[in-house]
Design an enzyme around this catalytic site. Sequence first.
Site, PDB file in Angstrom:
ATOM      1  N   GLY A 126     -47.931  63.478-129.951  1.00 43.27           N
ATOM      2  CA  GLY A 126     -47.943  64.947-129.970  1.00 43.27           C
ATOM      3  C   GLY A 126     -46.546  65.518-130.068  1.00 43.27           C
ATOM      4  O   GLY A 126     -46.182  66.445-129.334  1.00 43.27           O
ATOM      5  N   SER A 141     -44.999  67.064-132.711  1.00 43.07           N
ATOM      6  CA  SER A 141     -44.664  68.058-133.735  1.00 43.07           C
ATOM      7  C   SER A 141     -44.423  69.457-133.191  1.00 43.07           C
ATOM      8  O   SER A 141     -43.732  70.261-133.810  1.00 43.07           O
ATOM      9  CB  SER A 141     -45.787  68.108-134.785  1.00 43.07           C
ATOM     10  OG  SER A 141     -47.035  68.264-134.144  1.00 43.07           O
ATOM     11  N   ARG A 142     -44.997  69.757-132.021  1.00 43.97           N
ATOM     12  CA  ARG A 142     -44.887  71.126-131.500  1.00 43.97           C
ATOM     13  C   ARG A 142     -44.689  71.107-129.981  1.00 43.97           C
ATOM     14  O   ARG A 142     -44.901  70.084-129.332  1.00 43.97           O
ATOM     15  CB  ARG A 142     -46.157  71.923-131.815  1.00 43.97           C
ATOM     16  CG  ARG A 142     -46.334  72.241-133.280  1.00 43.97           C
ATOM     17  CD  ARG A 142     -47.584  73.075-133.543  1.00 43.97           C
ATOM     18  NE  ARG A 142     -48.814  72.361-133.264  1.00 43.97           N
ATOM     19  CZ  ARG A 142     -49.677  72.715-132.307  1.00 43.97           C
ATOM     20  NH1 ARG A 142     -49.458  73.775-131.556  1.00 43.97           N
ATOM     21  NH2 ARG A 142     -50.785  72.012-132.113  1.00 43.97           N
ATOM     22  N   ASP A 187     -54.698  60.583-134.954  1.00 41.14           N
ATOM     23  CA  ASP A 187     -55.409  61.235-133.855  1.00 41.14           C
ATOM     24  C   ASP A 187     -55.431  60.268-132.669  1.00 41.14           C
ATOM     25  O   ASP A 187     -56.071  59.219-132.733  1.00 41.14           O
ATOM     26  CB  ASP A 187     -56.836  61.571-134.322  1.00 41.14           C
ATOM     27  CG  ASP A 187     -57.638  62.297-133.261  1.00 41.14           C
ATOM     28  OD1 ASP A 187     -57.206  62.317-132.082  1.00 41.14           O
ATOM     29  OD2 ASP A 187     -58.707  62.836-133.594  1.00 41.14           O
ATOM     30  N   VAL A 188     -54.736  60.642-131.577  1.00 39.43           N
ATOM     31  CA  VAL A 188     -54.625  59.718-130.440  1.00 39.43           C
ATOM     32  C   VAL A 188     -55.963  59.441-129.766  1.00 39.43           C
ATOM     33  O   VAL A 188     -56.097  58.459-129.028  1.00 39.43           O
ATOM     34  CB  VAL A 188     -53.622  60.228-129.367  1.00 39.43           C
ATOM     35  CG1 VAL A 188     -52.230  60.410-129.951  1.00 39.43           C
ATOM     36  CG2 VAL A 188     -54.119  61.511-128.700  1.00 39.43           C
ATOM     37  N   ASN A 191     -47.676  62.315-124.623  1.00 35.02           N
ATOM     38  CA  ASN A 191     -47.610  63.769-124.445  1.00 35.02           C
ATOM     39  C   ASN A 191     -48.803  64.502-125.062  1.00 35.02           C
ATOM     40  O   ASN A 191     -49.180  65.566-124.584  1.00 35.02           O
ATOM     41  CB  ASN A 191     -46.306  64.287-125.068  1.00 35.02           C
ATOM     42  CG  ASN A 191     -46.330  65.783-125.283  1.00 35.02           C
ATOM     43  OD1 ASN A 191     -46.135  66.562-124.352  1.00 35.02           O
ATOM     44  ND2 ASN A 191     -46.594  66.199-126.520  1.00 35.02           N
ATOM     45  N   SER A 250     -50.149  67.291-115.634  1.00 38.96           N
ATOM     46  CA  SER A 250     -50.161  68.757-115.457  1.00 38.96           C
ATOM     47  C   SER A 250     -50.316  69.068-113.975  1.00 38.96           C
ATOM     48  O   SER A 250     -50.945  68.295-113.240  1.00 38.96           O
ATOM     49  CB  SER A 250     -51.339  69.362-116.220  1.00 38.96           C
ATOM     50  OG  SER A 250     -51.500  70.727-115.858  1.00 38.96           O
ATOM     51  N   TYR A 288     -60.259  69.512-118.247  1.00 36.67           N
ATOM     52  CA  TYR A 288     -58.800  69.314-118.330  1.00 36.67           C
ATOM     53  C   TYR A 288     -58.253  68.734-117.021  1.00 36.67           C
ATOM     54  O   TYR A 288     -57.485  67.769-117.026  1.00 36.67           O
ATOM     55  CB  TYR A 288     -58.148  70.654-118.654  1.00 36.67           C
ATOM     56  CG  TYR A 288     -56.651  70.586-118.882  1.00 36.67           C
ATOM     57  CD1 TYR A 288     -56.133  70.000-120.028  1.00 36.67           C
ATOM     58  CD2 TYR A 288     -55.769  71.117-117.943  1.00 36.67           C
ATOM     59  CE1 TYR A 288     -54.754  69.949-120.242  1.00 36.67           C
ATOM     60  CE2 TYR A 288     -54.400  71.070-118.151  1.00 36.67           C
ATOM     61  CZ  TYR A 288     -53.895  70.488-119.298  1.00 36.67           C
ATOM     62  OH  TYR A 288     -52.531  70.431-119.498  1.00 36.67           O
TER      63      TYR A 288
HETATM   64  P1  NDP Z   1     -49.252  72.215-127.906  1.00 38.56           P
HETATM   65  O1  NDP Z   1     -50.669  72.570-128.159  1.00 38.56           O
HETATM   66  O2  NDP Z   1     -48.211  73.247-128.008  1.00 38.56           O
HETATM   67  O3  NDP Z   1     -48.848  70.961-128.832  1.00 38.56           O
HETATM   68  C1  NDP Z   1     -49.692  69.846-128.833  1.00 38.56           C
HETATM   69  C2  NDP Z   1     -49.084  68.723-129.609  1.00 38.56           C
HETATM   70  O4  NDP Z   1     -49.957  67.580-129.489  1.00 38.56           O
HETATM   71  C3  NDP Z   1     -48.947  69.003-131.076  1.00 38.56           C
HETATM   72  O5  NDP Z   1     -47.818  68.287-131.547  1.00 38.56           O
HETATM   73  C4  NDP Z   1     -50.233  68.423-131.671  1.00 38.56           C
HETATM   74  O6  NDP Z   1     -50.120  68.007-133.026  1.00 38.56           O
HETATM   75  C5  NDP Z   1     -50.410  67.212-130.775  1.00 38.56           C
HETATM   76  N1  NDP Z   1     -51.791  66.757-130.652  1.00 38.56           N
HETATM   77  C6  NDP Z   1     -52.830  67.420-130.090  1.00 38.56           C
HETATM   78  N2  NDP Z   1     -53.945  66.675-130.147  1.00 38.56           N
HETATM   79  C7  NDP Z   1     -53.599  65.523-130.767  1.00 38.56           C
HETATM   80  C8  NDP Z   1     -54.303  64.365-131.134  1.00 38.56           C
HETATM   81  N3  NDP Z   1     -55.616  64.230-130.878  1.00 38.56           N
HETATM   82  N4  NDP Z   1     -53.643  63.374-131.772  1.00 38.56           N
HETATM   83  C9  NDP Z   1     -52.316  63.486-132.046  1.00 38.56           C
HETATM   84  N5  NDP Z   1     -51.590  64.562-131.716  1.00 38.56           N
HETATM   85  C10 NDP Z   1     -52.224  65.573-131.086  1.00 38.56           C
HETATM   86  O7  NDP Z   1     -49.259  71.583-126.411  1.00 38.56           O
HETATM   87  P2  NDP Z   1     -48.117  71.575-125.299  1.00 38.56           P
HETATM   88  O8  NDP Z   1     -46.830  71.211-125.900  1.00 38.56           O
HETATM   89  O9  NDP Z   1     -48.223  72.791-124.483  1.00 38.56           O
HETATM   90  O10 NDP Z   1     -48.647  70.381-124.358  1.00 38.56           O
HETATM   91  C11 NDP Z   1     -48.117  69.073-124.409  1.00 38.56           C
HETATM   92  C12 NDP Z   1     -48.610  68.310-123.187  1.00 38.56           C
HETATM   93  O11 NDP Z   1     -48.206  68.988-122.009  1.00 38.56           O
HETATM   94  C13 NDP Z   1     -50.121  68.188-123.114  1.00 38.56           C
HETATM   95  O12 NDP Z   1     -50.475  66.919-122.613  1.00 38.56           O
HETATM   96  C14 NDP Z   1     -50.497  69.261-122.113  1.00 38.56           C
HETATM   97  O13 NDP Z   1     -51.712  68.982-121.460  1.00 38.56           O
HETATM   98  C15 NDP Z   1     -49.314  69.210-121.176  1.00 38.56           C
HETATM   99  N6  NDP Z   1     -49.124  70.434-120.400  1.00 38.56           N
HETATM  100  C16 NDP Z   1     -48.817  71.629-121.000  1.00 38.56           C
HETATM  101  C17 NDP Z   1     -48.630  72.763-120.236  1.00 38.56           C
HETATM  102  C18 NDP Z   1     -48.274  74.094-120.818  1.00 38.56           C
HETATM  103  O14 NDP Z   1     -48.200  75.088-120.061  1.00 38.56           O
HETATM  104  N7  NDP Z   1     -48.050  74.215-122.107  1.00 38.56           N
HETATM  105  C19 NDP Z   1     -48.782  72.715-118.754  1.00 38.56           C
HETATM  106  C20 NDP Z   1     -49.087  71.414-118.237  1.00 38.56           C
HETATM  107  C21 NDP Z   1     -49.250  70.328-119.032  1.00 38.56           C
HETATM  108  P3  NDP Z   1     -50.324  69.053-134.281  1.00 38.56           P
HETATM  109  O15 NDP Z   1     -49.047  69.876-134.343  1.00 38.56           O
HETATM  110  O16 NDP Z   1     -50.462  68.189-135.482  1.00 38.56           O
HETATM  111  O17 NDP Z   1     -51.522  69.870-133.959  1.00 38.56           O
END
Ligand code: NDP
Length: 253
Positions: free
Chosen positions: A12, A14-15, A63-64, A90, A142, A155
């Site tokens: 994960g 990319s973002r 896709d993880v 992540n 989290s 979640y």
């Molecule tokens: P975002 O939704 O901003 O980004 C998610 C990232 O994960 C993207 O790069 C996306 O890829 C990738 N991704 C999602 N699903 C898959 C998949 N099935 N296979 C491969 N890649 C995947 O999430 P966050 O950055 O906010 O969250 C990152 C981690 O932090 C997560 O585990 C989340 O649970 C945890 N977290 C976040 C919090 C928050 O407030 N934001 C709080 C607590 C925990 P693509 O760009 O291609 O879609």
Amino acid sequence: MILQDQIALVTGGSRGIGRAIVLKLAQSGAKVAFVYRGNQAAAESLVQEIQQFGGTALALQGDVALPETAKKVTDQVFASWGKIDILVNNAGIIRDGLFISMEPEAWNAVIQTNLGGVYYFCQAVAYPMMRQRAGRIINISSVAAEHVNKGQCNYSASKGAVNSFTRGLAVELAARGVTVNAVAPGFIETDMSEAVRNMAGDFIEKKLIPMRRLGSPNDIAEAVLFLASPAASYVTGQIITVDGGLSLGAVSP
Ligand code: NDP
């Protein structure tokens, strides 16, 4: 640089938080491969950004949640760079909704991505790390694992299980020099938290977070860098909370 000659794999990447972690590890000298699911443009722009400061990055689509992805991705990293020193699990999703109307699809998608993905990727790197007698596994959990919110049964269950899994795997790999830890973020400014932030306005910062600000993806990346660095060589099985005090539970008047 602190991670010179290290090879890292981030899911994960990319973002959001994952992107900040990829950047931080690359800025610290590691070659970084990262997995993204669908956003190719974001993945390509991150690779370019890293190349611009002289770093090395590899974007891999996958896709993880699918069992075959971890082997496919890790095989590509081993073929390119020969080893994996640091794994950051992540990638994560939310499918929020009250339990009473939660469809199996929303349950399974969250469990398969947030917990299944961690299992598959740890399984793919555990033996190679044990053989090299070194490795760092860092799972992004989290605060919702322990401090639950309405509409997040799936979640919270997935992240609670990630915490337990982290401790269990830490015990199994410790004697081989492999550490396993987790970082538990609070409210971090990313796409994932956007809907909740929009709904809550500034209530979260003003009332719930003692430090009076949301976390940035970089706040989490700093904790990951610590766990990946030589400074954390004697730290294993720990869940490090990075939340500006949110989980202390003190609501400001
Ligand atoms: P975002 O939704 O901003 O980004 C998610 C990232 O994960 C993207 O790069 C996306 O890829 C990738 N991704 C999602 N699903 C898959 C998949 N099935 N296979 C491969 N890649 C995947 O999430 P966050 O950055 O906010 O969250 C990152 C981690 O932090 C997560 O585990 C989340 O649970 C945890 N977290 C976040 C919090 C928050 O407030 N934001 C709080 C607590 C925990 P693509 O760009 O291609 O879609």
